[in-house]
Design a protein around this motif. Structure first.
Motif, PDB file in Angstrom:
ATOM      1  N   GLN A 199       0.837  -1.203   0.000  1.00 45.16           N
ATOM      2  CA  GLN A 199       0.000   0.000   0.000  1.00 45.16           C
ATOM      3  C   GLN A 199       0.873   1.254   0.000  1.00 45.16           C
ATOM      4  OE1 GLN A 199      -2.538   0.365   3.447  1.00 45.16           O
ATOM      5  NE2 GLN A 199      -4.085   1.501   2.299  1.00 45.16           N
ATOM      6  N   ALA A 200       1.939   1.243   0.792  1.00 43.61           N
ATOM      7  CA  ALA A 200       2.845   2.403   0.824  1.00 43.61           C
ATOM      8  C   ALA A 200       3.546   2.586  -0.509  1.00 43.61           C
ATOM      9  CB  ALA A 200       3.865   2.225   1.950  1.00 43.61           C
ATOM     10  N   VAL A 201       3.988   1.517  -1.137  1.00 42.37           N
ATOM     11  CA  VAL A 201       4.672   1.602  -2.436  1.00 42.37           C
ATOM     12  C   VAL A 201       3.704   2.117  -3.504  1.00 42.37           C
ATOM     13  CG1 VAL A 201       5.738   0.240  -4.281  1.00 42.37           C
ATOM     14  CG2 VAL A 201       6.394  -0.156  -1.907  1.00 42.37           C
ATOM     15  N   ALA A 202       2.483   1.590  -3.524  1.00 43.26           N
ATOM     16  CA  ALA A 202       1.499   2.018  -4.525  1.00 43.26           C
ATOM     17  C   ALA A 202       1.123   3.482  -4.329  1.00 43.26           C
ATOM     18  CB  ALA A 202       0.260   1.130  -4.442  1.00 43.26           C
ATOM     19  N   THR A 203       0.962   3.892  -3.094  1.00 47.28           N
ATOM     20  CA  THR A 203       0.622   5.291  -2.814  1.00 47.28           C
ATOM     21  C   THR A 203       1.761   6.209  -3.243  1.00 47.28           C
ATOM     22  OG1 THR A 203      -0.714   4.606  -0.931  1.00 47.28           O
ATOM     23  CG2 THR A 203      -0.054   6.910  -0.987  1.00 47.28           C
ATOM     24  N   GLY A 204       2.996   5.788  -3.014  1.00 49.30           N
ATOM     25  CA  GLY A 204       4.151   6.589  -3.410  1.00 49.30           C
ATOM     26  C   GLY A 204       4.308   6.696  -4.913  1.00 49.30           C
ATOM     27  N   ALA A 205       3.809   5.738  -5.660  1.00 51.05           N
ATOM     28  CA  ALA A 205       3.949   5.748  -7.120  1.00 51.05           C
ATOM     29  C   ALA A 205       2.819   6.506  -7.804  1.00 51.05           C
ATOM     30  CB  ALA A 205       4.003   4.324  -7.643  1.00 51.05           C
ATOM     31  N   LEU A 206       1.831   6.952  -7.050  1.00 50.56           N
ATOM     32  CA  LEU A 206       0.709   7.692  -7.632  1.00 50.56           C
ATOM     33  C   LEU A 206       1.068   9.163  -7.845  1.00 50.56           C
ATOM     34  CD1 LEU A 206      -2.328   6.316  -5.607  1.00 50.56           C
ATOM     35  CD2 LEU A 206      -1.756   5.833  -7.970  1.00 50.56           C
ATOM     36  N   GLY A 207       0.311   9.817  -8.659  1.00 50.21           N
ATOM     37  CA  GLY A 207       0.451  11.267  -8.820  1.00 50.21           C
ATOM     38  C   GLY A 207       1.379  11.645  -9.965  1.00 50.21           C
ATOM     39  N   ASP A 208       1.621  12.964 -10.073  1.00 53.00           N
ATOM     40  CA  ASP A 208       2.409  13.506 -11.188  1.00 53.00           C
ATOM     41  C   ASP A 208       3.903  13.537 -10.875  1.00 53.00           C
ATOM     42  OD1 ASP A 208       0.085  13.939 -12.589  1.00 53.00           O
ATOM     43  OD2 ASP A 208      -0.176  15.969 -11.789  1.00 53.00           O
TER      44      ASP A 208
END
Length: 167
Positions: free
Chosen positions: A92-101
């Motif tokens: 979850q932390a890795v996926a959240t960190g890879a989101l956004g611009d």
């Protein structure tokens, strides 16, 4: 008045000595072996009780072994479930960190590789076995719960929803 001859007294004394010597030998054999009964004929009632008690002790040993086995299995399952929670939290932390611009393509690829490693760790955790039995396969305990397809993806669950009780 009855007369007891010397010979009669001697025979009685000799019989008493022999009986005492035999009793001493029997007691020494009991002490050296640690067993009061050497043969069932020594005391049939006690021998029958010993057989019954031996059976009861064997049953208690089986219960103790089953309890130890269940405890070890539960400890393993607890460890695996804790690892699964850690892996999912990390994913979850890795996926959240890879989101956004903000993340670059290289950062997203690194995150994808990290998520693939987490998937592989989860795959291994979910296929954990204990004494040759898959712990997360339900009653289909000899079948691996998950298999990896030829393309590297994880296939559908192979176990069943029934739970397995300890024997």
């Amino acid at each position: 008045m009855t007369r007891i001859s010397f010979q009669t007294e001697f025979r009685h004394a000799l019989a008493d000595i022999e009986r005492t010597a035999l009793d001493l030998m029997r007691r020494q054999r009991e002490v050296s072996s640690g067993r009061r009964l050497q043969a069932p004929s020594d005391d049939p009632t006690a021998a029958a009780a010993a057989v019954t008690e031996h059976g009861a002790l064997a049953a208690l040993d089986r219960y103790e072994q089953a309890g130890s086995s269940v405890e070890a299995r539960l400890r393993l399952v607890d460890t695996v479930l804790s690892d699964i929670i850690e892996q999912l939290t990390h994913a979850q932390a890795v996926a959240t960190g890879a989101l956004g611009d903000t993340p670059t393509q290289a950062q997203r690829e690194a995150a994808a590789m990290e998520l693939a490693a987490i998937r592989d760790a989860l795959f291994a955790d979910l296929n954990t076995s204990f004494r040759g039995v898959y712990v997360f396969a339900g009653t289909a305990s000899t079948t691996a719960p998950f298999v990896r397809n030829a393309d590297g993806t994880v296939g559908a669950y192979q176990g069943n929803a029934s739970h397995r009780g300890e024997n």
